[in-house]
Motif scaffolding. Structure first.
Motif, PDB file in Angstrom:
ATOM      1  N   VAL A 209      34.240  33.408  29.225  1.00 55.94           N
ATOM      2  CA  VAL A 209      35.258  33.877  28.274  1.00 55.94           C
ATOM      3  C   VAL A 209      36.475  34.433  29.021  1.00 55.94           C
ATOM      4  O   VAL A 209      37.219  35.243  28.478  1.00 55.94           O
ATOM      5  N   ALA A 210      36.683  33.967  30.243  1.00 57.58           N
ATOM      6  CA  ALA A 210      37.793  34.469  31.057  1.00 57.58           C
ATOM      7  C   ALA A 210      39.133  34.275  30.362  1.00 57.58           C
ATOM      8  O   ALA A 210      39.981  35.171  30.353  1.00 57.58           O
ATOM      9  N   GLY A 211      39.341  33.111  29.771  1.00 60.56           N
ATOM     10  CA  GLY A 211      40.617  32.835  29.116  1.00 60.56           C
ATOM     11  C   GLY A 211      40.911  33.799  27.986  1.00 60.56           C
ATOM     12  O   GLY A 211      42.043  34.267  27.827  1.00 60.56           O
ATOM     13  N   ALA A 212      39.892  34.110  27.192  1.00 55.59           N
ATOM     14  CA  ALA A 212      40.086  35.015  26.056  1.00 55.59           C
ATOM     15  C   ALA A 212      40.471  36.411  26.523  1.00 55.59           C
ATOM     16  O   ALA A 212      41.320  37.075  25.918  1.00 55.59           O
ATOM     17  N   TYR A 213      39.875  36.874  27.611  1.00 58.81           N
ATOM     18  CA  TYR A 213      40.154  38.224  28.104  1.00 58.81           C
ATOM     19  C   TYR A 213      41.474  38.306  28.866  1.00 58.81           C
ATOM     20  O   TYR A 213      42.158  39.326  28.809  1.00 58.81           O
TER      21      TYR A 213
END
Length: 248
Positions: A209-213
């Motif tokens: 979920v790197a992109g979301a954070y």
């Protein structure tokens, strides 16, 4: 019949993702992400690197884009993509080290795209992403990464990807360099080493979920929300099946 069921599930999931993305984009759904110290620390380290004119070192492991650990490597390259945008826009591009051949051109492409986005393409250098050693020799890879850490002016050491026990060598180099560290992996051995080095750890699916954070785009936030919904659906389905089994 099984193919039809699979296709139906895929269609439903895609439609749910599009609906959630539209609701988030329109502001009808407010998604609050669970705080993760690893991503909070990354944002602070980017700011510190810009202030001090230093680089972030990002090592994305030794798993290729094809194989059982490909999702971890793809997630790690998302971290490169997000951090490169901010770093290249401010003249502090990250130093990326890789230990698998297919990751090198991808990392170089992401850094180049970050420079193009910042209208500073003349500053791009292919050596900003470095192939250290083959995935068949993890200790040589760790030693090469440690050398890069010692020889460059870095503000932070980010290890995100598939690692094994060799992560101890790279983390020790960061400790001796006295820089902040973030370590993320899907390997329990690497995570066990990481807990002795830093509190900024990304465990397994937290990498995904790197992109979301880091970027918080509507489609990325929608994917996180959809994952939570699907988890509850699976949990409820398991409970329902267990109850049915009890009374039949």
């Amino acid at each position: 019949m099984e193919l039809q069921i699979t296709l139906a599930i895929v269609v439903i999931v895609v439609l749910m993702l599009l609906l959630l993305r539209q609701r988030i984009r329109a502001g009808r759904t407010q998604l609050v992400l669970r705080p993760l110290s690893g991503y909070s620390s990354l944002k602070q380290q980017v700011a510190q690197a810009i202030e001090t004119g230093s680089k972030l070192h990002i090592s994305i492991g030794q798993a290729g884009l094809i194989g059982p650990d490909s999702a971890t490597s793809i997630a790690a390259t998302q971290i490169v993509n997000s951090l490169a945008k901010e770093g290249c826009a401010n003249g502090t591009p990250p130093l990326v080290t890789v230990g698998e051949g297919t990751l090198l051109p991808l990392a170089q492409t992401q850094i180049r795209a970050a420079y193009e986005n910042a209208d500073r393409i003349d500053e791009f250098d292919t050596h900003q992403a470095v192939f250290v050693a083959s995935e068949s020799d993890s200790m040589a890879y760790a030693g090469g990464v440690a050398t890069e850490i010692f020889q460059n002016k870095i503000a932070s050491n980010v290890l995100a990807g598939r690692f094994n026990e060799e992560v101890a060598i790279m983390a020790e180099a960061g400790t001796r360099k006295q820089v902040e560290q973030v370590i993320g992996s899907n390997n329990p051995i690497a995570l066990a080493v990481a807990t002795a080095v830093t509190d900024n750890i990304l465990i397994g699916e937290e990498l995904l979920v790197a992109g979301a954070y880091l970027e918080s785009k509507p489609v990325q936030l929608a994917s996180v929300q959809l994952q939570d919904i699907l988890r509850w659906v699976i949990v409820l389905a398991i409970i329902a099946l267990a109850i049915i089994e009890m009374f039949t």
